[in-house]
Design an enzyme around this catalytic site. Structure first.
Site: not given
Length: 223
Positions: A96, A99-101, A206
């Site tokens: 996560v 993928t997020e940052s 996502y």
């Protein structure tokens, strides 16, 4: 006039090159050279095999190291702590975050999400209320990796418990409680518990990215 040969057998033996001392020595020398040649061939074959094995091992190790650069485990202290606190797999947390940052704690999205796990300030405020910590932190605290990972994992665990499976939890982490509407729609869910289709392209992409990253983290670090 040539003298007659008294002993024909001795004469024939003397004329036969195979009975010549020099011939026997030369033949023995050639045999030794041939054996040495075969021996060297065997040694070279073993050496070449060893080199091929070592190169194969080196290439595999190099490949894994390069892949690990693309799938880092930064902030492992905070990740492992959150994994233990919220009963989450470290691999899903790393996935996560990636993928997020991509492990950048200073990231702020165009939608207004903050920090390494891209938590919305409104969600951050709600999570503090759920934990009985109302008003403990301002939104800017999400730029602290320790705080953002803690609250991001708390939110992820909340969705795990709410929906009962990883797919929906990850989808909800991106899209929120609209996942409940998708589960209630036979067009998107045949059993009301898992999603056969995700109507938001962004969320669909996502979820696929997180699942793919998790597989790599499992392979590189947890297998």
């Amino acid at each position: 006039m040539a003298k007659p040969v008294k002993n024909v057998r001795n004469y024939q033996n003397s004329r036969n090159p195979r009975n010549n001392r020099n011939y026997k020595y030369a033949r023995k020398e050639k045999s030794g050279i041939f054996k040495n040649f075969i021996l060297w061939i065997l040694v070279l074959a073993i050496f070449a095999g060893a080199i091929v094995f070592m190169l194969g091992h080196f290439n595999e190790e190099t490949k894994n190291n390069l892949e690990k650069l693309n799938y880092p485990t930064d902030y492992s202290e905070y990740v492992e702590k959150a994994a233990a606190n919220y009963d989450l797999e470290p691999s899903i947390i790393y996935s996560v975050i990636r993928t997020e940052s991509n492990f950048n704690p200073d990231t702020q999205s165009s939608a207004g999400a903050y920090g390494i796990m891209q938590v919305m300030p409104s969600s951050f405020e709600w999570l503090q209320e759920l934990r009985g910590e109302n008003g403990k932190y301002e939104a800017d605290a999400l730029f602290d990796p320790e705080i953002c990972i803690d609250y991001g994992c708390y939110l992820l665990k909340y969705f795990y418990d709410y929906y009962g499976n990883e797919q929906c939890a990850v989808a909800a982490y991106n899209a929120g409680f609209v996942v409940s509407d998708w589960l209630a729609n036979p067009q998107y869910s045949s059993d009301g518990e898992t999603l056969d289709d995700i109507p938001y392209p962004e969320t669909n992409n996502y979820v696929a990215k997180v699942q793919s990253a998790k597989e790599m983290y499992e392979k590189l670090y947890f297998s």
